[in-house]
Design an enzyme around this catalytic site. Structure first.
Site, PDB file in Angstrom:
ATOM      1  N   GLY A  50      24.996  12.061 -29.825  1.00 12.43           N
ATOM      2  CA  GLY A  50      24.487  12.711 -28.616  1.00 12.43           C
ATOM      3  C   GLY A  50      24.993  12.025 -27.365  1.00 12.43           C
ATOM      4  O   GLY A  50      25.195  12.668 -26.329  1.00 12.43           O
ATOM      5  N   ALA A  51      25.194  10.708 -27.470  1.00 12.93           N
ATOM      6  CA  ALA A  51      25.652   9.960 -26.293  1.00 12.93           C
ATOM      7  C   ALA A  51      27.047  10.432 -25.868  1.00 12.93           C
ATOM      8  O   ALA A  51      27.383  10.407 -24.678  1.00 12.93           O
ATOM      9  CB  ALA A  51      25.650   8.471 -26.573  1.00 12.93           C
TER      10      ALA A  51
ATOM     11  N   GLY B 176       0.838  -1.193   0.000  1.00 15.27           N
ATOM     12  CA  GLY B 176       0.000   0.000   0.000  1.00 15.27           C
ATOM     13  C   GLY B 176       0.869   1.237   0.000  1.00 15.27           C
ATOM     14  O   GLY B 176       2.015   1.221  -0.450  1.00 15.27           O
ATOM     15  N   GLY B 177       0.298   2.306   0.568  1.00 11.10           N
ATOM     16  CA  GLY B 177       1.032   3.570   0.595  1.00 11.10           C
ATOM     17  C   GLY B 177       2.343   3.470   1.351  1.00 11.10           C
ATOM     18  O   GLY B 177       3.239   4.311   1.184  1.00 11.10           O
TER      19      GLY B 177
HETATM   20  C1  HXC Z   1      -3.163  -4.146  12.582  1.00 15.23           C
HETATM   21  C2  HXC Z   1      -2.153  -6.034  11.816  1.00 15.23           C
HETATM   22  C3  HXC Z   1      -2.020  -5.464  10.544  1.00 15.23           C
HETATM   23  C4  HXC Z   1      -2.494  -4.145  10.346  1.00 15.23           C
HETATM   24  C5  HXC Z   1      -1.172  -7.420  10.485  1.00 15.23           C
HETATM   25  N1  HXC Z   1      -1.627  -7.249  11.725  1.00 15.23           N
HETATM   26  N2  HXC Z   1      -1.413  -6.350   9.739  1.00 15.23           N
HETATM   27  N3  HXC Z   1      -2.718  -5.373  12.819  1.00 15.23           N
HETATM   28  N4  HXC Z   1      -3.060  -3.526  11.392  1.00 15.23           N
HETATM   29  N5  HXC Z   1      -2.379  -3.539   9.190  1.00 15.23           N
HETATM   30  C6  HXC Z   1      -1.541  -8.185  12.836  1.00 15.23           C
HETATM   31  C7  HXC Z   1      -2.424  -9.378  12.699  1.00 15.23           C
HETATM   32  O1  HXC Z   1      -3.695  -9.098  13.208  1.00 15.23           O
HETATM   33  C8  HXC Z   1      -1.683 -10.412  13.526  1.00 15.23           C
HETATM   34  O2  HXC Z   1      -1.937 -10.172  14.877  1.00 15.23           O
HETATM   35  C9  HXC Z   1      -0.228 -10.070  13.287  1.00 15.23           C
HETATM   36  O3  HXC Z   1      -0.231  -8.719  12.846  1.00 15.23           O
HETATM   37  C10 HXC Z   1       0.420 -10.916  12.230  1.00 15.23           C
HETATM   38  O4  HXC Z   1      -0.420 -10.947  11.099  1.00 15.23           O
HETATM   39  P1  HXC Z   1      -0.755 -12.285  10.332  1.00 15.23           P
HETATM   40  O5  HXC Z   1      -1.830 -11.962   9.366  1.00 15.23           O
HETATM   41  O6  HXC Z   1      -0.968 -13.387  11.295  1.00 15.23           O
HETATM   42  O7  HXC Z   1       0.638 -12.555   9.617  1.00 15.23           O
HETATM   43  P2  HXC Z   1       0.920 -13.126   8.162  1.00 15.23           P
HETATM   44  O8  HXC Z   1       0.057 -14.342   7.942  1.00 15.23           O
HETATM   45  O9  HXC Z   1       2.391 -13.268   8.076  1.00 15.23           O
HETATM   46  O10 HXC Z   1       0.416 -11.999   7.167  1.00 15.23           O
HETATM   47  C11 HXC Z   1       1.050 -10.746   7.133  1.00 15.23           C
HETATM   48  C12 HXC Z   1       0.230  -9.754   6.271  1.00 15.23           C
HETATM   49  C13 HXC Z   1      -1.228  -9.749   6.756  1.00 15.23           C
HETATM   50  C14 HXC Z   1       0.278 -10.217   4.827  1.00 15.23           C
HETATM   51  C15 HXC Z   1       0.884  -8.416   6.393  1.00 15.23           C
HETATM   52  O11 HXC Z   1      -1.226  -9.576   8.185  1.00 15.23           O
HETATM   53  C16 HXC Z   1      -2.025  -8.662   6.146  1.00 15.23           C
HETATM   54  O12 HXC Z   1      -2.487  -8.789   5.012  1.00 15.23           O
HETATM   55  N6  HXC Z   1      -2.267  -7.596   6.930  1.00 15.23           N
HETATM   56  C17 HXC Z   1      -3.079  -6.511   6.478  1.00 15.23           C
HETATM   57  C18 HXC Z   1      -2.350  -5.705   5.493  1.00 15.23           C
HETATM   58  C19 HXC Z   1      -3.136  -4.508   5.099  1.00 15.23           C
HETATM   59  O13 HXC Z   1      -4.166  -4.586   4.388  1.00 15.23           O
HETATM   60  N7  HXC Z   1      -2.735  -3.322   5.655  1.00 15.23           N
HETATM   61  C20 HXC Z   1      -3.374  -2.116   5.429  1.00 15.23           C
HETATM   62  C21 HXC Z   1      -2.950  -1.743   4.042  1.00 15.23           C
HETATM   63  S1  HXC Z   1      -3.356  -0.128   3.646  1.00 15.23           S
HETATM   64  P3  HXC Z   1      -1.826 -11.293  15.983  1.00 15.23           P
HETATM   65  O14 HXC Z   1      -2.350 -10.649  17.216  1.00 15.23           O
HETATM   66  O15 HXC Z   1      -2.626 -12.444  15.505  1.00 15.23           O
HETATM   67  O16 HXC Z   1      -0.361 -11.623  16.096  1.00 15.23           O
HETATM   68  C22 HXC Z   1      -2.047   0.681   4.031  1.00 15.23           C
HETATM   69  C23 HXC Z   1      -2.167   2.045   3.609  1.00 15.23           C
HETATM   70  C24 HXC Z   1      -0.940   2.818   3.939  1.00 15.23           C
HETATM   71  O17 HXC Z   1      -1.130   0.248   4.576  1.00 15.23           O
HETATM   72  C25 HXC Z   1      -1.251   4.172   3.445  1.00 15.23           C
HETATM   73  C26 HXC Z   1      -0.111   5.070   3.593  1.00 15.23           C
HETATM   74  C27 HXC Z   1      -0.394   6.360   2.943  1.00 15.23           C
END
Ligand code: HXC
Length: 510
Positions: free
Chosen positions: A404-405, A169-170
């Site tokens: 040019g290069a 993402g971002g």
């Molecule tokens: C809160 C999160 C989290 C998040 C993971 N966790 N991502 N908690 N916010 N964004 C937590 C899980 O709940 C879990 O907690 C622990 O971290 C590990 O995650 P798992 O899913 O068990 O690990 P894994 O299977 O290795 O998968 C990792 C992952 C997945 C691929 C990153 O967790 C995931 O898809 N997370 C969401 C990603 C996402 O959509 N983020 C927001 C994107 S938008 P526990 O307590 O069970 O250990 C974004 C915008 C940014 O980021 C914008 C900036 C401008």
């Protein structure tokens, strides 16, 4: 008193455990180090000083007040690499998946601001699930604060991003703004939208690794500068890179002890250029033969291999090298190599690193894909980067420098300090055959006459002397003496002062 001291120790012990032993084990099971282990590997032993170890989030949504971890998913602080100050942050995947909350962002921003104020590099170790979902827009704001600091720090202190897990993402835009991105093979990925969204929107089926793994970003997209086998290797390479760089834009890169003779002759270079002008040779050989101890730290090794970029040392001083590689696309400039070269030149100029350019370029790569892709604008980036650079600039033309290069590749005309050529150099508007076909179109049917014209053109123009007679080449040098000549040239330029006219900023063709 003892109880109070013990309390501190207990709180520290708890903080050091991050999200707990179970999650640490799971991190290890993936072949990854924890956030703290990474800091230990990266920094000189015992040099780490932590900030904000006990800071935790302020979120009350989703009952988050019940779940707090000291440090809130990021380890921040400062330490040294081979005795030199660096600031760093390391995201802790064991705490809420390393996700970025408001307070997590505040910790990173504090480090960034200290690094800028005190003039030391920032190293960011990324391993995060992105925005902390429970915090919503507060987390997005936190990201933007980090981005803004990345932007302000750009060109002030070197910024290095190491991707050691998810970065999606971002979140990718913080590393994207920094100077160098290192990735770990098979355990890190970067993308703006993940495989599921890609499938929904475009129907493409792709794995996370294919979409944004280390191989994709070092070979295809050029988002990343290098890929390594594991966390340890990546962190050791960051240490090596930091050794080449100045701490900030007001300081020079460190001078390292060297054990190589400055006047070392390399007689093998006299025969590096093959008799046949169309036969390639490996430009790496030249770089390694003129560098202190043959050490070349290549940047973007796997992308646009028709140009080589990286750091060497000469007399212990860091020098940025840009070199055409005749082994790939005959060393032509194209869109990718121009972008790669330009970004590297700009980094060197921003941080007062002298630039050595080694030229063997038959021209820009022709073709519709190049023209439609905007080779004019991308080629201009490299031209612009060289033309605006005020650092010491030394060029050696080994063989071809056409059209040019020739101008673009750090020619004399772009305020270059030293322009050397080997006797094998060919500096001309275009190759003999092409030139004769245009100049003597009416004689094209007479093969013998044309052959004579080509031979005559080659004799008259395909050498370094026409350019040397005009002063565009300062000296024609013996290949074997290249190291000595280039070292002496840079030594003479240590006091160089050149300023560009005042401007708010330039408008490089992006
Ligand atoms: C809160 C999160 C989290 C998040 C993971 N966790 N991502 N908690 N916010 N964004 C937590 C899980 O709940 C879990 O907690 C622990 O971290 C590990 O995650 P798992 O899913 O068990 O690990 P894994 O299977 O290795 O998968 C990792 C992952 C997945 C691929 C990153 O967790 C995931 O898809 N997370 C969401 C990603 C996402 O959509 N983020 C927001 C994107 S938008 P526990 O307590 O069970 O250990 C974004 C915008 C940014 O980021 C914008 C900036 C401008």
């Amino acid at each position: 008193m003892n109880t109070i001291l013990q309390q501190l120790e207990d709180r520290r012990t708890e903080a050091r455990l991050g999200g707990g032993q179970k999650r640490i084990d799971s991190q290890h099971a993936k072949g990854k180090l924890t956030a703290r282990e990474r800091v230990e590997v990266l920094l000189d032993e015992g040099s780490f000083e932590e900030f904000d170890m006990f800071k935790s989030h302020r979120c009350t949504e989703f009952d988050m007040q019940q779940t707090k971890f000291a440090g809130d998913g990021v380890v921040t602080g400062w330490g040294t690499i081979n005795g030199r100050l660096v600031y760093l942050y390391s995201q802790d995947f064991t705490v809420f998946g390393g996700s970025l909350s408001e307070t997590h962002a505040e910790k990173i921003c504090k480090i960034q601001e200290m690094a800028m104020r005190n003039g030391a590099p920032i190293i960011g170790i990324n391993d995060s699930g992105g925005a902390r979902i429970q915090e919503g827009v507060a987390s997005l704001a936190g990201y933007a604060d980090v981005f803004q600091n990345n932007i302000l720090a750009s060109g002030v202190v070197p910024q290095i991003s190491v991707i050691m897990g998810p970065c999606a993402g971002g979140a990718v835009y913080s590393p994207a703004v920094t100077d160098f991105i290192f990735m770990v093979k098979d355990s890190s990925y970067m993308f703006v939208t993940g495989p599921d969204v890609v499938k929904t929107v475009t129907n493409e089926v792709v794995t996370a690794e294919e979409l944004g793994g280390a191989s994709t970003h070092t070979k295809k997209s050029s988002v990343a500068d290098a890929a390594f086998e594991n966390d340890m290797e990546a962190l050791m390479e960051v240490r090596r890179l930091v050794d080449f760089l100045p701490l900030n834009n007001r300081e020079k890169a460190p001078v390292r002890p060297f054990f190589d003779d400055v006047a070392r002759e390399e007689s093998s270079l006299d025969t590096l250029i093959p008799e046949n002008p169309n036969q390639p040779y490996n430009m790496h050989e030249l770089i390694e033969k003129i560098a202190d101890e043959g050490d070349f730290y290549e940047i973007q090794e796997d992308f646009a291999k028709n140009i080589l970029t990286g750091f060497i040392r000469m007399e212990g001083q860091t020098v940025g090298v840009v070199a055409n590689q005749p082994m790939v696309l005959a060393g032509c400039l194209d869109i990718d190599s121009s972008r790669k070269g330009a970004r590297f030149v700009r980094f060197c100029d921003a941080f007062e690193i002298p630039i050595l350019t080694l030229v063997d370029v038959p021209g820009f790569l022709p073709g519709t894909s190049q023209e439609y892709g905007g080779v004019i604008k991308h080629g201009a980036k490299l031209l612009f980067a060289y033309g605006e650079a005020t650092v010491p600039k030394v060029t050696v033309i080994t063989r071809k420098a056409y059209g040019g290069a020739y101008d673009v590749m750090a020619s004399k005309h772009l305020r270059n300090d030293f322009n050397y050529a080997w006797p094998t150099a060919e500096i001309a508007v275009m190759g003999a055959k092409g030139a004769v076909e245009i100049l003597y179109r009416s004689e094209l049917d007479d093969k013998e006459k044309i052959a004579a014209r080509v031979a005559d053109y080659e004799e008259r123009f395909q050498n370094p002397f026409v350019a040397a007679e005009k002063g565009f080449i300062d000296e024609v040098i013996m290949p074997r003496n290249t190291r000595k000549r280039v070292c002496r040239a840079f030594a003479s330029l240590r006091g160089k002062k050149l300023e560009n006219p005042w401007k708010k900023h330039d408008n490089i063709p992006l």
